[in-house]
Design a protein around this motif. Structure first.
Motif, PDB file in Angstrom:
ATOM      1  N   LEU A  45       0.731  -1.266   0.061  1.00 12.85           N
ATOM      2  CA  LEU A  45      -0.025  -0.035  -0.064  1.00 12.85           C
ATOM      3  C   LEU A  45       0.938   1.325  -0.056  1.00 12.85           C
ATOM      4  CD1 LEU A  45      -2.541  -1.189   2.733  1.00 12.85           C
ATOM      5  CD2 LEU A  45      -2.447  -1.227   0.154  1.00 12.85           C
ATOM      6  N   PRO A  46       0.648   1.940  -1.103  1.00 17.89           N
ATOM      7  CA  PRO A  46       1.616   3.176  -1.149  1.00 17.89           C
ATOM      8  C   PRO A  46       1.368   4.362  -0.138  1.00 17.89           C
ATOM      9  CG  PRO A  46       0.079   3.115  -2.704  1.00 17.89           C
ATOM     10  CD  PRO A  46      -0.114   1.769  -2.303  1.00 17.89           C
ATOM     11  N   LYS A  47       2.135   4.750   0.682  1.00 19.88           N
ATOM     12  CA  LYS A  47       1.989   5.859   1.597  1.00 19.88           C
ATOM     13  C   LYS A  47       1.415   7.099   0.785  1.00 19.88           C
ATOM     14  CE  LYS A  47       4.672   4.024   5.343  1.00 19.88           C
ATOM     15  NZ  LYS A  47       5.703   3.920   6.336  1.00 19.88           N
ATOM     16  N   ARG A  48       0.498   7.706   1.339  1.00 22.29           N
ATOM     17  CA  ARG A  48       0.053   9.082   0.791  1.00 22.29           C
ATOM     18  C   ARG A  48       0.384  10.097   1.628  1.00 22.29           C
ATOM     19  NH1 ARG A  48      -3.306  11.273  -2.870  1.00 22.29           N
ATOM     20  NH2 ARG A  48      -4.300  13.205  -2.218  1.00 22.29           N
ATOM     21  N   VAL A  49       1.252  11.163   0.955  1.00 16.66           N
ATOM     22  CA  VAL A  49       1.550  12.194   1.893  1.00 16.66           C
ATOM     23  C   VAL A  49       1.360  13.372   0.951  1.00 16.66           C
ATOM     24  CG1 VAL A  49       3.417  13.471   3.096  1.00 16.66           C
ATOM     25  CG2 VAL A  49       3.368  11.007   3.288  1.00 16.66           C
ATOM     26  N   ARG A  50       0.185  13.995   1.315  1.00 11.77           N
ATOM     27  CA  ARG A  50      -0.243  15.283   0.223  1.00 11.77           C
ATOM     28  C   ARG A  50      -0.508  16.288   1.312  1.00 11.77           C
ATOM     29  NH1 ARG A  50      -0.898  19.426  -2.214  1.00 11.77           N
ATOM     30  NH2 ARG A  50      -2.170  19.681  -4.158  1.00 11.77           N
ATOM     31  N   ARG A  51       0.181  17.597   1.080  1.00  9.11           N
ATOM     32  CA  ARG A  51      -0.180  18.634   2.141  1.00  9.11           C
ATOM     33  C   ARG A  51      -0.277  19.744   1.259  1.00  9.11           C
ATOM     34  NH1 ARG A  51       3.657  19.561   7.111  1.00  9.11           N
ATOM     35  NH2 ARG A  51       2.069  21.136   7.519  1.00  9.11           N
ATOM     36  N   LEU A  52      -1.130  20.912   2.006  1.00  7.27           N
ATOM     37  CA  LEU A  52      -1.235  22.182   1.094  1.00  7.27           C
ATOM     38  C   LEU A  52      -0.013  22.817   1.001  1.00  7.27           C
ATOM     39  CD1 LEU A  52      -4.412  23.292   3.333  1.00  7.27           C
ATOM     40  CD2 LEU A  52      -4.244  22.638   0.767  1.00  7.27           C
ATOM     41  N   GLU A  53       0.304  23.415  -0.187  1.00  9.68           N
ATOM     42  CA  GLU A  53       1.662  23.856  -0.500  1.00  9.68           C
ATOM     43  C   GLU A  53       1.489  25.379  -0.873  1.00  9.68           C
ATOM     44  OE1 GLU A  53       3.038  21.258  -3.551  1.00  9.68           O
ATOM     45  OE2 GLU A  53       3.242  19.593  -2.288  1.00  9.68           O
ATOM     46  N   GLY A  54       2.281  26.351  -0.477  1.00 13.75           N
ATOM     47  CA  GLY A  54       2.428  27.329  -1.059  1.00 13.75           C
ATOM     48  C   GLY A  54       1.098  28.243  -0.684  1.00 13.75           C
ATOM     49  N   ASP A  55       0.637  28.896  -1.691  1.00 11.53           N
ATOM     50  CA  ASP A  55      -0.833  29.432  -1.400  1.00 11.53           C
ATOM     51  C   ASP A  55      -1.987  28.669  -1.697  1.00 11.53           C
ATOM     52  OD1 ASP A  55       0.483  31.933  -0.946  1.00 11.53           O
ATOM     53  OD2 ASP A  55       0.626  32.449  -3.081  1.00 11.53           O
ATOM     54  N   GLU A  56      -1.805  27.407  -1.536  1.00  9.17           N
ATOM     55  CA  GLU A  56      -2.905  26.578  -1.854  1.00  9.17           C
ATOM     56  C   GLU A  56      -4.027  26.620  -0.710  1.00  9.17           C
ATOM     57  OE1 GLU A  56      -1.477  22.770  -4.163  1.00  9.17           O
ATOM     58  OE2 GLU A  56      -1.646  22.566  -2.249  1.00  9.17           O
ATOM     59  N   GLU A  57      -3.544  26.780   0.391  1.00  6.66           N
ATOM     60  CA  GLU A  57      -4.758  26.851   1.483  1.00  6.66           C
ATOM     61  C   GLU A  57      -5.573  28.255   1.339  1.00  6.66           C
ATOM     62  OE1 GLU A  57      -5.213  27.210   6.458  1.00  6.66           O
ATOM     63  OE2 GLU A  57      -3.263  27.020   5.702  1.00  6.66           O
ATOM     64  N   LYS A  58      -4.941  29.423   0.987  1.00  7.56           N
ATOM     65  CA  LYS A  58      -5.730  30.469   0.597  1.00  7.56           C
ATOM     66  C   LYS A  58      -6.537  30.455  -0.476  1.00  7.56           C
ATOM     67  CE  LYS A  58      -4.764  35.543  -0.158  1.00  7.56           C
ATOM     68  NZ  LYS A  58      -3.472  36.438  -0.378  1.00  7.56           N
ATOM     69  N   GLN A  59      -5.963  29.866  -1.415  1.00  9.91           N
ATOM     70  CA  GLN A  59      -6.741  29.666  -2.895  1.00  9.91           C
ATOM     71  C   GLN A  59      -7.933  28.642  -2.501  1.00  9.91           C
ATOM     72  OE1 GLN A  59      -3.626  27.981  -5.201  1.00  9.91           O
ATOM     73  NE2 GLN A  59      -2.544  29.699  -5.448  1.00  9.91           N
ATOM     74  N   LEU A  60      -7.736  27.624  -1.648  1.00  8.33           N
ATOM     75  CA  LEU A  60      -8.966  26.891  -1.317  1.00  8.33           C
ATOM     76  C   LEU A  60     -10.035  27.599  -0.582  1.00  8.33           C
ATOM     77  CD1 LEU A  60     -10.148  23.974  -1.114  1.00  8.33           C
ATOM     78  CD2 LEU A  60      -8.709  23.565   0.992  1.00  8.33           C
ATOM     79  N   LEU A  61      -9.642  28.234   0.506  1.00  3.30           N
ATOM     80  CA  LEU A  61     -10.688  28.771   1.301  1.00  3.30           C
ATOM     81  C   LEU A  61     -11.355  29.916   0.390  1.00  3.30           C
ATOM     82  CD1 LEU A  61      -8.458  29.356   4.609  1.00  3.30           C
ATOM     83  CD2 LEU A  61     -10.568  27.601   4.043  1.00  3.30           C
ATOM     84  N   ALA A  62     -10.837  30.635  -0.534  1.00  7.88           N
ATOM     85  CA  ALA A  62     -11.148  31.429  -1.275  1.00  7.88           C
ATOM     86  C   ALA A  62     -12.333  30.967  -2.360  1.00  7.88           C
ATOM     87  CB  ALA A  62     -10.347  32.352  -2.118  1.00  7.88           C
ATOM     88  N   ALA A  63     -12.033  29.532  -2.954  1.00  9.34           N
ATOM     89  CA  ALA A  63     -12.783  28.930  -3.476  1.00  9.34           C
ATOM     90  C   ALA A  63     -14.101  28.164  -2.963  1.00  9.34           C
ATOM     91  CB  ALA A  63     -11.969  27.948  -4.445  1.00  9.34           C
ATOM     92  N   CYS A  64     -14.042  28.268  -1.747  1.00  8.45           N
ATOM     93  CA  CYS A  64     -15.319  27.849  -0.826  1.00  8.45           C
ATOM     94  C   CYS A  64     -16.442  28.546  -0.824  1.00  8.45           C
ATOM     95  CB  CYS A  64     -14.711  27.391   0.645  1.00  8.45           C
ATOM     96  SG  CYS A  64     -13.666  26.013   0.586  1.00  8.45           S
ATOM     97  N   LEU A  65     -17.469  28.458  -1.469  1.00  9.46           N
ATOM     98  CA  LEU A  65     -18.546  29.253  -1.578  1.00  9.46           C
ATOM     99  C   LEU A  65     -19.781  28.670  -0.283  1.00  9.46           C
ATOM    100  CD1 LEU A  65     -19.190  28.885  -5.322  1.00  9.46           C
ATOM    101  CD2 LEU A  65     -17.864  30.318  -4.182  1.00  9.46           C
ATOM    102  N   ARG A 108     -12.547  24.559  -8.633  1.00 10.24           N
ATOM    103  CA  ARG A 108     -12.171  26.199  -8.957  1.00 10.24           C
ATOM    104  C   ARG A 108     -11.142  26.616  -8.352  1.00 10.24           C
ATOM    105  NH1 ARG A 108     -17.859  25.619  -6.935  1.00 10.24           N
ATOM    106  NH2 ARG A 108     -16.984  25.571  -4.794  1.00 10.24           N
ATOM    107  N   ALA A 109     -10.192  26.183  -7.489  1.00  8.89           N
ATOM    108  CA  ALA A 109      -9.141  26.850  -7.060  1.00  8.89           C
ATOM    109  C   ALA A 109      -7.839  26.109  -7.569  1.00  8.89           C
ATOM    110  CB  ALA A 109      -8.658  26.281  -5.610  1.00  8.89           C
ATOM    111  N   GLY A 110      -8.177  25.318  -8.605  1.00  5.56           N
ATOM    112  CA  GLY A 110      -6.868  24.797  -9.576  1.00  5.56           C
ATOM    113  C   GLY A 110      -6.055  23.807  -8.668  1.00  5.56           C
TER     114      GLY A 110
END
Length: 289
Positions: free
Chosen positions: A154-174, A262-264
């Motif tokens: 089972l491959p270990k999944r490690v994916r975190r928010l990078e750079g401005d992704e958190e800001k972009q994600l929150l802005a894309a939440c409607l 929406r956030a890409g």
């Protein structure tokens, strides 16, 4: 004989062994031997019997129900003809007491060919294993899924928010969905736990929340940080002791997918918010004391 627990005995002569076999088979015909659990039950019937028992106990049973349908119809290799041609048939038609580790390995191989990921195969095997254990109680036979020793990597999944992704994600939440995302990051709560959160489970005085129906089936209390409390205080509270965020886990999953699109942001799922939260907790904890 088929349908009965295996028995063995050591004899000094062939004649004595033959007499014991004949006597044992005669006892079986007179119903003097206990019939093996699961005898005469197909894999499909075993899956259905387990489902009847499990559907009221397992929170995520809807996902298991889909796996049951596919497992019943899945074609597996049952053996080889003398000319080497493979003999195949639906897994669901096979007698549960005749299911062998070889069948399980053939099933796993077939799933790999179909492109199923190792973790997905593991989940299918878990359902099949539970059904076998449910039907084949008190038997000398070993669970063939466990005996197959698939060793799925089972491959270990490690994916975190990078750079401005958190800001972009929150802005894309409607529609205030950013509150759900912020709360998940602050508490490391799972999607279903956030969806099941009720106002009566929030203790503002103790700065804590009671998460019900967690993944392991028990309730647990999580502390609430100041940002988490701020999120809760910003949520319109109009439904008494009802749902805090007012949406199902399925709705959360869809709205999160829409927001990341929406956030890409690619390859980032709701469950990754939990990894993000836990990682931040360790990063902000002083372990030198």
């Amino acid at each position: 004989m088929r349908g009965y627990d295996p028995e063995s005995m050591t004899f000094s002569t062939r004649k004595a062994a033959k007499e014991w076999i004949e006597a044992t088979e005669a006892d079986i015909r007179r119903n003097l031997h206990r019939k093996m659990p699961g005898a005469g039950v197909s894999v499909a019937q075993a899956l259905d019997q387990w489902a009847d028992d499990a559907q009221h106990r397992i929170k995520s049973f809807d996902q298991d129900a889909l796996k049951i349908v596919k497992l019943k119809a899945w074609s597996i290799e049952l053996g080889r003809r003398t000319n080497g041609e493979a003999l195949t048939g639906p897994l669901g038609d096979q007698p549960i007491d005749r299911l062998s580790p070889a069948h399980i390995r053939a099933l796993a191989a077939s799933m790999r060919v179909k492109g199923l990921a190792p973790n997905t195969i593991r989940l299918y095997m878990a359902v099949l294993s539970r059904a076998w254990n449910h039907v084949m109680t008190d038997t000398a036979f070993r669970n063939p899924v466990e005996s197959a020793d698939l060793r799925l990597q089972l491959p270990k999944r490690v994916r975190r928010l990078e750079g401005d992704e958190e800001k972009q994600l929150l802005a894309a939440c409607l529609g205030g969905f950013d509150r759900v995302v912020r709360f998940a990051i602050e508490t490391a709560a799972r999607q279903g736990e956030v969806a099941n959160l009720m106002w009566r489970d929030i203790d503002f005085a103790q700065r804590s929340a009671l998460l019900r129906r967690t993944k392991n089936g028990t309730d647990r209390i999580v502390p609430l940080s100041q940002p988490a409390l701020n999120v809760l205080r910003s949520v319109p509270h109009v439904d008494g002791d009802g749902s805090v965020f007012g949406m199902t886990a399925g709705a959360m999953k869809q709205r999160f997918a829409d927001a990341t699109r929406r956030a890409g942001i690619v390859d980032f799922h709701f469950h990754d918010l939990r990894h993000e939260a836990i990682s931040r907790l360790f990063e902000n904890t002083d372990l030198t004391d």
